[in-house]
Design a protein around this motif. Sequence first.
Motif, mmCIF file in Angstrom:
data_model
loop_
_atom_site.group_PDB
_atom_site.id
_atom_site.type_symbol
_atom_site.label_atom_id
_atom_site.label_comp_id
_atom_site.label_asym_id
_atom_site.label_seq_id
_atom_site.Cartn_x
_atom_site.Cartn_y
_atom_site.Cartn_z
ATOM 1 N N ALA A 113 -38.711 33.888 6.977
ATOM 2 C CA ALA A 113 -38.589 33.295 8.505
ATOM 3 C C ALA A 113 -39.954 33.460 8.812
ATOM 4 N N ILE A 114 -40.654 32.525 8.359
ATOM 5 C CA ILE A 114 -42.365 32.374 8.531
ATOM 6 C C ILE A 114 -42.579 31.663 9.700
ATOM 7 N N ARG A 115 -43.436 32.013 10.560
ATOM 8 C CA ARG A 115 -43.707 31.349 11.829
ATOM 9 C C ARG A 115 -43.844 29.703 11.799
ATOM 10 N N CYS A 116 -43.651 28.969 12.804
ATOM 11 C CA CYS A 116 -44.063 27.597 12.683
ATOM 12 C C CYS A 116 -45.681 27.406 12.667
ATOM 13 N N ALA A 117 -46.087 26.531 11.772
ATOM 14 C CA ALA A 117 -47.450 26.198 11.680
ATOM 15 C C ALA A 117 -47.557 24.743 11.452
ATOM 16 N N TRP A 118 -48.970 24.380 11.978
ATOM 17 C CA TRP A 118 -49.005 22.848 11.820
ATOM 18 C C TRP A 118 -49.139 22.340 10.564
ATOM 19 N N ASP A 119 -48.561 21.479 9.903
ATOM 20 C CA ASP A 119 -48.332 20.893 8.616
ATOM 21 C C ASP A 119 -48.334 19.366 8.673
ATOM 22 N N VAL A 120 -49.109 18.474 8.054
ATOM 23 C CA VAL A 120 -48.760 17.168 8.103
ATOM 24 C C VAL A 120 -48.147 16.422 9.382
ATOM 25 N N ASN A 121 -49.213 16.725 10.390
ATOM 26 C CA ASN A 121 -48.955 15.952 11.612
ATOM 27 C C ASN A 121 -48.004 16.547 12.583
ATOM 28 N N SER A 122 -47.142 17.748 12.310
ATOM 29 C CA SER A 122 -46.469 18.352 13.044
ATOM 30 C C SER A 122 -46.111 19.833 12.659
ATOM 31 N N ASN A 123 -45.478 20.597 13.297
ATOM 32 C CA ASN A 123 -45.200 21.947 13.022
ATOM 33 C C ASN A 123 -44.018 21.937 11.976
ATOM 34 N N SER A 124 -44.184 22.846 10.886
ATOM 35 C CA SER A 124 -43.070 23.548 10.134
ATOM 36 C C SER A 124 -42.619 24.574 10.326
ATOM 37 N N CYS A 125 -41.403 24.972 10.369
ATOM 38 C CA CYS A 125 -40.919 26.326 10.734
ATOM 39 C C CYS A 125 -39.628 27.013 9.911
ATOM 40 N N GLY A 126 -39.995 28.121 9.827
ATOM 41 C CA GLY A 126 -38.988 29.004 9.184
ATOM 42 C C GLY A 126 -38.718 28.871 7.918
ATOM 43 N N TYR A 127 -37.637 29.295 7.494
ATOM 44 C CA TYR A 127 -37.014 29.261 5.972
ATOM 45 C C TYR A 127 -37.081 28.085 5.143
ATOM 46 N N PHE A 128 -36.834 26.956 5.905
ATOM 47 C CA PHE A 128 -36.952 25.585 5.058
ATOM 48 C C PHE A 128 -37.999 24.790 5.554
ATOM 49 N N GLN A 129 -39.158 25.282 6.365
ATOM 50 C CA GLN A 129 -40.155 24.537 6.802
ATOM 51 C C GLN A 129 -39.516 23.377 7.642
ATOM 52 N N LEU A 130 -38.601 23.544 8.419
ATOM 53 C CA LEU A 130 -37.724 22.294 9.323
ATOM 54 C C LEU A 130 -39.037 21.898 10.201
ATOM 55 N N LYS A 131 -38.920 20.602 10.287
ATOM 56 C CA LYS A 131 -39.738 19.883 11.241
ATOM 57 C C LYS A 131 -38.885 19.367 12.364
ATOM 58 N N ASP A 132 -39.497 19.103 13.779
ATOM 59 C CA ASP A 132 -38.597 18.655 14.879
ATOM 60 C C ASP A 132 -37.700 17.511 14.667
ATOM 61 N N VAL A 133 -38.213 16.411 13.843
ATOM 62 C CA VAL A 133 -37.535 15.432 13.618
ATOM 63 C C VAL A 133 -36.313 15.282 12.585
ATOM 64 N N TYR A 134 -36.620 16.382 11.647
ATOM 65 C CA TYR A 134 -35.582 16.919 10.714
ATOM 66 C C TYR A 134 -34.309 17.300 11.541
#
Length: 232
Positions: free
Chosen positions: A134-155
Amino acid sequence: MLPTLLCCLGFVGIISASISGHIASGTCVCLTTSGVNARSGAGLSNSILATLNSGECYKFNGGIRTHDGYHWYELQDVHGHHRVWIAGNYLRTSSSSHCSGTSTETSTRSSLATGDVSAKCLSCICQVESGCRAIRCAWDVNSNSCGYFQLKDVYWQDCGMPGGSLEVCAADLHCSSGCVQRYMSRYIGGSGCAPNCESYARIHNGGPTGCRQGYTLNYWTRVQNAGCSASS
C-alpha cells in the motif's frame, strides 16, 4: 449509546460477543459478523484500514489493548495490511486449520476481490505495480498514482469511486482490487480483445483500449515475469 458504538465500529448484523481476555499469540481468530472495521490502532478514533466479513480468519499477533470500552486485538496480514486492530466483541477463537497457509501470497489472494480477473492475474499486476504494498500516492505521468494497483483518479472514477476517496480505496487491497475488477468488467467487452490476463493487464496499464496498444506490451512482459500467462 449502543447505536453510536455500532456505527463507529462499522457493525452490521447481530452482536456475537466472544473474546474478552488473554489468548496466546498466533491463535487463529475468526469474525463472527460482517461489517466490522479493522483499524490502524486500538480505539474508535483510529483510521479504518479495511471492513471485514463473517467467517474471515486471521492470526492473533499478541497485542491486546482496552480502549473506548472495548478489548482490542492485534491481527496480522489482513486485507494486505501487516497489522490491524479489531474489537474482541466480534471475534472468536478457532482451530489453526482455518488460518493455515497464511503466507504472504495466500493472505494476499484471500483479500482480493472476485470478478472477471482471476486472483492469480490480479496478484501479478499488484506485484508489478507496487510489490503488492500500500505505497503512498506519488506524482506519475501527469497525476498521482496510489496504493496497491497504482490507481489514478480517473480510473477510480470509472470503477465507481468505491471507498469514499481514491487514497482510502487505493490503500486497501480488497477495495482497490474491487476497483480493478469493476473497471475490467466495464471495458473488456468493448475493447476488441479476448477476456484473458494479458488483456486485463494491458487495459490496466493503458486504459480502455490498452490491450490493442503497442506501448503496453512491455508492461505485459513485466506481468509475465511476475508469473502470469494469458490464461492465468
